[in-house]
Design an enzyme around this catalytic site. Structure first.
Site, PDB file in Angstrom:
ATOM      1  N   ILE A 543      48.449  48.627  78.702  1.00 38.73           N
ATOM      2  CA  ILE A 543      49.673  49.317  78.317  1.00 38.73           C
ATOM      3  C   ILE A 543      50.746  49.060  79.366  1.00 38.73           C
ATOM      4  CG2 ILE A 543      48.444  51.111  77.044  1.00 38.73           C
ATOM      5  CD1 ILE A 543      48.846  52.947  79.461  1.00 38.73           C
ATOM      6  N   CYS A 544      51.959  49.367  79.028  1.00 33.37           N
ATOM      7  CA  CYS A 544      53.067  49.260  79.982  1.00 33.37           C
ATOM      8  C   CYS A 544      52.912  50.346  81.039  1.00 33.37           C
ATOM      9  CB  CYS A 544      54.408  49.397  79.262  1.00 33.37           C
ATOM     10  SG  CYS A 544      55.838  49.385  80.362  1.00 33.37           S
ATOM     11  N   SER A 545      52.981  49.961  82.303  1.00 31.19           N
ATOM     12  CA  SER A 545      52.769  50.916  83.391  1.00 31.19           C
ATOM     13  C   SER A 545      53.935  51.870  83.592  1.00 31.19           C
ATOM     14  CB  SER A 545      52.522  50.156  84.705  1.00 31.19           C
ATOM     15  OG  SER A 545      51.416  49.305  84.583  1.00 31.19           O
ATOM     16  N   TYR A 548      53.729  53.843  79.474  1.00 32.48           N
ATOM     17  CA  TYR A 548      52.363  54.108  79.012  1.00 32.48           C
ATOM     18  C   TYR A 548      52.220  53.937  77.495  1.00 32.48           C
ATOM     19  CZ  TYR A 548      51.798  56.057  83.667  1.00 32.48           C
ATOM     20  OH  TYR A 548      51.767  56.226  85.021  1.00 32.48           O
TER      21      TYR A 548
END
Length: 723
Positions: A543-545, A548
């Site tokens: 996922i995108c940090s 999320y």
């Protein structure tokens, strides 16, 4: 019992605070009257009426007494509370003694008029007068003894002599002489008291001067000013003074009017009363602090309406009402408000109050804007909170527009009214932008997919308002400069234009340009980054940090991190580093193999740890051995991982020959070549090659490099203990 003591202590502190303000208000009232009293015109009027040149000779004596009155009022204003209370008690005792004298004089006058020389108890009217006067004198004597804290009540009993003489059937004609003797005796007592305390003011002044010098020497003038400000409670003191002055003005108006007043007349009365109560610098300061406290109350109610009791946890210094009060003071000084006639002052004051109301509405919007946007962006499902936020925004949308419409209808348009109307319209437009962004947040909340260009839309909405605000401020400065050049030039007007130009034009222009450059640089950096392919996203499977959320599209940073392009763009508005490893991101000249920057105590993910040869510049490693150096990567061979684990447990039992400087850990063997983290010898290779000192010296020189790479570096068994 302890709770009762705490309550009584709190009540006592409140009473002392009230007394501290109430006892100082008369001093400001005296200063107000002395400022309004023109001694020269007063004596000119007396001379015109009486044609008495002898009286005109006392003009300079009255002027000196005028200045003495200023000094005494200022001294009383700055006295400590305990001395001020004592002074008022002395004044109260003097007033009680005067009341006792008045009671005795009235009794003697009534006895002479009645003409009864017989015993008092024989005549009911005479007995009634005697009893009333005796009770009054006893009350006066008791109060004087209580106030002066003495049991010698006879010191205040001189006015009882006429009553005792009448009771002893002294002739009525002698009562006048006895009353005069009692009055003279009381006056002598007062003079003796004043003479015995003649040096008290000098001692107080000397003590105060010594304390002031000590405070200035130890803490400075600023600390002295803050101490006096807190001791005198200046804002509350001037507010109470102005409210008393305003109440007296309203009372004097209604006490001379018998017929009821219409609504329009009440509005005019309100404005003229305020104008009458700001004709001196003291009353103008009182009006400023009154406006500040009214603004503080309105903003506090606004915060309480939006957030309840939780609004008082974090207080904003900009929302305490001082901005509006200072705005009123600056405009009043700039326009010469106190020098105008009452009617012109009332008209100008109405315009200034409109500007203050516009500023209050803007402050309310500054409070409501982040709360409304936070509710729109969060998952808060409380309908009551959303209703309160939206209803306040609707009020701030309608009321400024209505105020601008009423001003344009009832006033002739000029520059100041144009400022008020433009400020009101800008407030309504900003509220529209806030509601529009709130609706976008709510739509995104209920939609399945996030809006890609939401940040750009928000930026354009806010940027449009900021641009209009900047243009209005620029027009204000332009008009002020033209008025200063073509009209009457003043230091105050020029200073205000300079301050307005710096804060409202220059700083806003800098802020807007900086924001534009940040967005442009962020967009360039995002465009320069490679876009992840579908295979890379599937292989990454993360996922995108930042947000999320799952990544259906992403950009890849030079340090091989995956992010949503919109999320990374928002991050780059704040700082120009990678959100995970904090490596500097540059729009040009990127090198994929750059080493991530790791702070002390941080552990990089396993697929982001660089092999030893890369950190050491690959001076000793043979080319083409990248696969052998990829120990710890997710896609590396299992044999390499096992071999790297053996390397972690290898014991460097020998430190090498100090004479040659060789170190077993510095050799490019297979075990060391597969260690994930660099050995100190590789990180400081240049210093190691020239090293001729014992191995302990080398270890100490490499400690700085070890500290820079954090506690996660491997402790190769070279007898180094990381701190």
């Amino acid at each position: 019992m302890a709770g009762l003591r705490v309550i009584m202590s709190g009540v006592r502190e409140k009473l002392e605070a009230v007394l501290n303000v109430a006892l100082r208000v008369p001093s400001i009232m005296v200063l107000e009257m002395l400022y309004r009293w023109d001694v020269s015109s007063f004596f000119q009027q007396i001379q015109a009426r009486n044609n008495n040149n002898l009286l005109f000779q006392y003009k300079y004596l009255a002027l000196n007494l005028h200045y003495v009155g200023y000094i005494i009022s200022l001294v009383l204003l700055t006295l400590p509370r305990q001395h001020l209370v004592q002074l008022y008690l002395y004044v109260l005792t003097a007033l009680l003694l005067y009341a006792g004298h008045q009671i005795s004089r009235d009794f003697v006058r009534s006895e002479i008029e009645f003409g009864h020389d017989g015993p008092v108890y024989e005549e009911p009217l005479s007995l009634n007068r005697f009893t009333t006067a005796l009770i009054g004198q006893l009350v006066v004597c008791t109060l004087c003894s209580f106030v002066m804290k003495t049991k010698q009540i006879w010191l205040f009993s001189a006015h009882l002599l006429p009553l005792l003489a009448r009771f002893c059937m002294v002739p009525v004609e002698m009562l006048v002489i006895i009353n005069r003797f009692a009055m003279i005796f009381t006056a002598l007592e007062v003079l003796y008291f004043l003479a015995s305390n003649l040096l008290v003011p000098y001692k107080l002044a000397k003590s105060a001067y010594r304390e002031l010098v000590q405070v200035v020497e130890v803490y400075g003038l600023l600390a002295l000013g803050m101490s006096l400000w807190n001791q005198l409670v200046v804002p509350v003191l001037f507010m109470v003074f102005w409210l008393v002055l305003f109440a007296l003005q309203i009372y004097s108006y209604f006490s001379t009017r018998d017929h009821p007043t219409s609504r329009e007349r009440l509005l005019f009365l309100f404005l003229t009363s305020i104008a009458e109560c700001c004709s001196t610098p003291y009353s103008l300061l009182g009006l400023m602090f009154t406006i500040s406290f009214i603004t503080l109350g309105v903003l506090t109610l606004c915060k309480f309406y939006l957030q309840g009791y939780g609004a008082f946890m974090n207080d904003n210094l900009m929302h305490r009402g001082m901005t509006e009060g200072i705005t009123l003071l600056i405009l009043a000084v700039q326009t010469g408000l106190i020098e105008l006639q009452v009617v012109h002052r009332a008209f100008l004051l109405s315009i200034i109050l409109f500007i203050v109301v516009a500023s209050i509405l803007q402050s309310m919007l500054e409070i409501a804007d982040p709360i409304v946007l936070a509710l729109g962006a969060s998952r808060n499902k409380s309908l009551w909170k959303h209703f309160r936020a939206v209803s306040l925004c609707l009020f701030l949308l309608v009321f400024p527009a209505y105020m601008a419409y009423m001003i344009s209808q009832f006033f002739q348009m000029d520059f100041w009214l144009l400022i008020i109307i433009s400020s009101s319209v800008l407030t309504s437009l900003q509220v529209l932008g806030t509601l529009f962004i709130y609706i976008l947040f709510m739509v995104e909340e209920f939609s399945k997919e996030p809006m890609e260009n939401l940040d750009d839309v928000i930026y354009y909405v806010n940027g449009t308002y900021r641009l209009l605000e900047f243009l209005v401020a620029l027009c204000v400065v332009g008009y002020g400069v033209a008025e200063t050049i073509l009209g009457e030039w003043t230091w105050m007007g020029s200073s205000i234009i300079f301050v307005h130009s710096y804060f409202n034009v220059w700083l806003r222009a800098q802020l807007g340009w900086k924001s534009f450059l940040l967005r442009r640089d962020a967009a360039n950096k995002i465009n320069s980054l490679p876009t992840a392919t579908k295979e890379q996203l599937e292989e990454h499977n993360d996922i995108c940090s930042i947000c999320y959320q799952d990544m259906h599209s992403a950009v890849i940073t030079p340090c091989s991190h995956f992010f949503h392009s919109a999320c990374l763009k928002k991050w780059l508005y704040v700082q120009e580093t990678c959100p995970l490893c904090h490596q500097q991101l540059k729009s040009q000249g990127q090198q994929v193999g750059a080493t991530p920057v790791q702070g002390p105590g941080e552990q990089l993910p396993q697929n982001e740890r660089r092999p030893m040869q890369e950190l050491a510049g690959q001076k000793d490693g043979p080319p083409g051995n990248d696969s052998d150096l990829a120990l710890g990567s997710e896609d590396g061979p299992a044999g390499q991982n096992e071999e790297g684990q053996k390397a972690l447990n290898t014991d460097c039992s020998s430190h090498g020959d100090p004479g040659t400087g060789e170190h077993p850990c510095a050799q490019n063997g297979s075990n060391i070549g597969k260690i994930e983290f660099p050995h100190p010898a590789e990180l400081c290779e240049d210093e190691y090659q020239q090293l001729s000192a014992p191995q302990e010296s080398f270890d100490k020189q490499c400690m700085a490099v070890l500290s820079a790479h954090g506690r996660e570096l491997i402790e190769a068994d070279c007898h180094l203990n990381l701190p």
